[in-house]
Design a protein around this motif. Sequence first.
Motif, short mmCIF file in Angstrom:
data_model
loop_
_atom_site.label_atom_id
_atom_site.label_comp_id
_atom_site.label_asym_id
_atom_site.label_seq_id
_atom_site.Cartn_x
_atom_site.Cartn_y
_atom_site.Cartn_z
N ALA A 216 -6.34 -3.80 7.69
CA ALA A 216 -6.99 -3.04 8.76
C ALA A 216 -6.02 -2.05 9.41
O ALA A 216 -6.40 -0.93 9.77
N ALA A 217 -4.76 -2.47 9.55
CA ALA A 217 -3.78 -1.58 10.20
C ALA A 217 -3.53 -0.33 9.34
O ALA A 217 -3.42 0.79 9.86
N VAL A 218 -3.44 -0.52 8.02
CA VAL A 218 -3.19 0.62 7.12
C VAL A 218 -4.40 1.56 7.16
O VAL A 218 -4.25 2.79 7.20
N PRO B 190 0.81 -1.22 0.00
CA PRO B 190 0.00 0.00 0.00
C PRO B 190 0.85 1.28 0.00
O PRO B 190 0.31 2.37 0.12
N TYR B 191 2.16 1.13 -0.10
CA TYR B 191 3.05 2.27 0.11
C TYR B 191 3.81 2.72 -1.14
O TYR B 191 4.21 1.90 -1.97
N VAL C 204 0.01 10.21 4.15
CA VAL C 204 -1.07 9.60 3.37
C VAL C 204 -1.21 10.38 2.05
O VAL C 204 -1.40 11.60 2.06
N PHE C 205 -1.13 9.66 0.94
CA PHE C 205 -1.21 10.29 -0.38
C PHE C 205 -2.58 10.06 -0.98
O PHE C 205 -2.93 8.94 -1.36
N LEU C 206 -3.38 11.13 -1.04
CA LEU C 206 -4.66 11.10 -1.75
C LEU C 206 -4.43 11.65 -3.15
O LEU C 206 -3.41 12.31 -3.39
N ARG D 14 7.78 7.62 3.39
CA ARG D 14 6.81 6.58 3.03
C ARG D 14 5.40 7.18 3.01
O ARG D 14 5.02 7.92 3.91
N HIS D 15 4.64 6.87 1.97
CA HIS D 15 3.27 7.40 1.84
C HIS D 15 2.30 6.24 1.69
O HIS D 15 2.50 5.37 0.83
N ILE D 16 1.24 6.23 2.49
CA ILE D 16 0.14 5.29 2.22
C ILE D 16 -0.57 5.81 0.97
O ILE D 16 -0.95 6.98 0.91
#
Length: 429
Positions: A410-412, A44-45, A392-394, A53-55
Motif C-alpha cells: 500500500a505504501a509503494v 518493488p525497486y 517511478v519507472f513505467l 531508486r525507481h519504483i
Amino acid sequence: MNHDRSHALFSRAQQLLPGGVNSPVRAFKSVGGEPFFVQRADGPYLYDVDGNRHIDYVGSWGPMIVGHNHPAVRAAVEKAIGDGLSFGAPCPAEVTMAETITRLVPSCEMVRMVNSGTEATLSAIRLARGATGRQRIVKFEGCYHGHGDSFLVKAGSGMLTLGVPTSPGVPAGLSELTATLSYNDFEGATRLFEEIGHEIAALIIEPVVGNANCIPPREGYLQHLRELCTKHGALLIFDEVMTGFRVALGGAQAHYGITPDLTTFGKIIGGGMPVGAYGGRRELMLQIAPAGPIYQAGTLSGNPVAMAAGLAMLELVQAPGFHERLSEATASLCEGLESAAREAGVPVTTNRVGAMFGLFFTDQKVETYAQATACDIAAFNRFFHAMLERGVFLAPSAYEAGFLSSAHDAAVIAATIEAARGAFGAVAR
Ligand code: PLP
C-alpha cells in the motif's frame, strides 16, 4: 536525479550494441531520452548505477511477480548452482516443472520446456502446422508473440491483411501465410474463417493483449474464437507468455474459462531466468520429437538453475489469496491514477486484468488496437518522464502493459499515486 554513470555507459554501449541495448524497447526510443542502467533490484525497486531508486512497474517485462530478488527464489537458485549449471541430460527439476505446469493449467497435459517466449511460440506454430497439415496462421493486430518471422507481420486496420512484412528480413513467402485480424472484432473473425478457415493451422492470440498497452477481451470474444477454431479444424493457441500465472493462477484461460488447444508460456515460469514452455493436449504434444516427427530441441532447455528459479516462483504464486491480493492492489493503483488525472484535468482511462494494467491518455474506454493507437502518445511520453523524475519507472512505451508484484504494498502504491499527482500536473501545463 543524476544520470552521469548511466549516460557514460549508454555512450559506450551505443558503440558496441545496436541502439545501445539487447532488446529494442529498452532504448527509450519511443519516449525519448536515454535509459538508466541498473545496478541491482530489490522488491518493488530498481537501483541504477547513479544510486537513484525507481519504483518499478516493468518487472523485467513480467517475470517479477513476487518482486525483485525474492529471498526464496534466490535461495533456490543458490542451491541449484551448487550442483552445477547445465547437464545436457535430464534432471529431476524438469519433471517437477512439468508436473507443476500441467496441474496449474489443465489444458496442458504435456509440456516442452524451451528458453524464451519466442521459442515457445515458434515451436507451437510448427506443431500446429505439422499436426494439421495446414500452413496458414492467424494473429491479431497489436499482439506480439516474440520475434519469429511468422509473427512479424504488420496488422492492417481492416478485417484481413495478408502478407505485409513489418520487418525487413521476413520472407514475403512466409508472411503471406500469416493473416491478421482486429482484436475484439467478432464479425471480422467470422468472415476470415468462412473464407479461408479450411487452410488455417492455428489462430494465436494474447488472450489479454499486453503488447498494445492492456486490452482485455470483450465478453464472449475468446469463446467466439474457440468456436470458430473448433468448427474449422484450426488449433487455438493462447499465448500466455505474459498472462500465464499473472492474471490468475491458471492464467487467462482459467480467468475466462476457455480451453485452448496449445498454450505458450515464458516470463514467470523462469522466475527471472531465460525460460519458455509450450504445452497442450497429449495427442498433439506426442507429435513432438522424439515422441513424434515434429522437430524441436534446445541445448539449454530444462536448465536446472532456470527450473529451480521458476519452481520457487511458482510455489510463491500458489499461496492462498495471492492473485486476489494482487488484483486488489492493481485496482487501487488504477483508481488512484485515474483520480490523480481527474484532479489535474487530464483525460485518462485505465484497463486492468489481475496484476496487469494499462493507462491510456484518452477519455474513452479502450477495447481495440485502433483506440489504443489513437491515444495522446505525446502526453504519455511527457507523463513517463515526469514519473521517472519522481522515482517511478513505467514501461518506456505507450504500448506496453504495466505489471504489479506482491512487493508493491500500500505504501509503494500511495507513493506512486502521489508522484502521479505531480506528473499529471506537469502534463496538463
Ligand atoms: N509472447 C508474448 C505475449 C510476449 O509478451 C512476449 C515478450 O514480451 C513474447 C511472446 C516473447 O517472449 P521472449 O521475449 O521471452 O522471447
